[in-house]
Scaffold this motif. Sequence first.
Motif, short mmCIF file in Angstrom:
data_model
loop_
_atom_site.label_atom_id
_atom_site.label_comp_id
_atom_site.label_asym_id
_atom_site.label_seq_id
_atom_site.Cartn_x
_atom_site.Cartn_y
_atom_site.Cartn_z
N SER A 13 0.74 -1.47 0.01
CA SER A 13 -0.06 0.01 0.10
C SER A 13 0.90 1.14 -0.04
N PHE A 16 2.36 1.59 -3.58
CA PHE A 16 1.56 1.90 -4.63
C PHE A 16 0.80 3.45 -4.48
N MET A 20 1.25 6.13 -7.51
CA MET A 20 -0.02 6.81 -7.90
C MET A 20 0.14 8.32 -8.04
N SER A 146 0.36 0.89 -9.69
CA SER A 146 -0.28 2.07 -9.79
C SER A 146 -0.50 2.51 -11.12
N LYS A 147 0.74 2.39 -12.10
CA LYS A 147 0.85 2.88 -13.23
C LYS A 147 -0.24 2.02 -14.19
N THR A 150 -3.53 3.88 -13.33
CA THR A 150 -3.76 5.24 -13.85
C THR A 150 -3.44 5.21 -15.33
#
Length: 435
Positions: A13, A16, A20, A146-147, A150
């Motif tokens: 987490s 991430f 992000m 995260s990539k 997004t």
Amino acid sequence: MTSPRSPIRWVPSLYFVQGMQFFVVMLIAGLMFKNMGVPNDQIARWTGVLGLAWAFKPLWSPFLELARSKKLIVVSMQFTGAAGLALMVLALQLPMWFAASIGVLFLLAYSSATHDIACDGLYMASLDDKQQAAYAGWQGAFFNASKFLTLGGLLVLAGHLERAMGVMNAWSVIFGLLAVLLFVLAAYNAYALPGALNTDHADLTASGVWKTLRAVIEDFLRKPGIGMAILFIMMFRFAEGQVQTIGPLFLIEARDKGGLGLSTEQVGGIYGTVGTGAFLLGSILGGYFTSWLSLRRAMPVLIVAMAVPNVTFYYLATTLPHDLWHVGGAVAVEMFGYGFGFVGMILYIMQAVAPGKYQTAHYALGSGVMQLGFIFSKTISGDIQIAMGYERFFLWTIACGVPAFLLLLFVRLPGAAAPSQTADVAEQDVVKSAP
């Protein structure tokens, strides 16, 4: 100090969130502005200025040691980021929406850069050497997850929403969703993160930190050949910063203006899947290739690999293919070459610039110089593209890679790399340094 809680409960987490916030500012914002009709020169100039936050963060990172708890900094910056994303929802509804959005993105950029410093510091302070190595893979995996979110999921969703409710409302919804997600993650991290105190630095003062920082910078500037090394670092990223800024905008640009005319969800689908996968594969193989051959012998190949994106986009600009599979294959080649070649700069800073009395601090300064090189080329890329057009612009970027190759005759390169550890560390730093 070892955390009493299992790292698996907080490392994913934590990283991430780190990824992000970075990708929202450095990638998503530019694509959003393109769909809102902002010219390429304005997009490149302002997103470039925003990137200075990550270039200058080594200058204030030592002062964060004065805080008793890195967890406090991490969590507060995450809640600040959530508030910033919520403010973007309001900014996009204002008459002066562009200026308001840039102001909010400045807040996001500097809170994110500060979060990165404390985030990595918390990781190192809470885990011993064995645990740090064991969970390094989780860092990279969730930073890149995260990539995928997004560039893949949210960009595709934005494309669907744009058709249903208009561009402004669509992106307001996207930033609202991001704000809720980050708030939930910040609340979870407030509970899950280890609360290790900086007891080892309880005697630090602001004046003492400033004195040490000045000594670190002076020692850095006294390194043999540092002037040529700084020039090489800047030139290594000169072509890359231009291509990585204009390339995605070219994919969205209308065909009557020289672009490929792809939709938002098509670009998100390509970069969020095959693009990210090819970049990861390239960075992994580039690290092991360099550890096998040594940086001195591998560097010419790595610089050539950095030219692959330039050649790929020049090919796309001259052929203007309609088939999405054709475009996706070209982007995969582009991102593979980018990931493979970028390893060279990370290892150059590690092995040729950082070694010495202040190795960690000098690595941070070298990384800051590297980011400055990227930001400089990114900032001017829009003006150059508008003056030249897409086809000649991408041909120009191929020529921009030549100075770095010529500078190999003058820079100092180490002869050998530490086999396995170097490859692993390079892979982790590549995914965190490349936008």
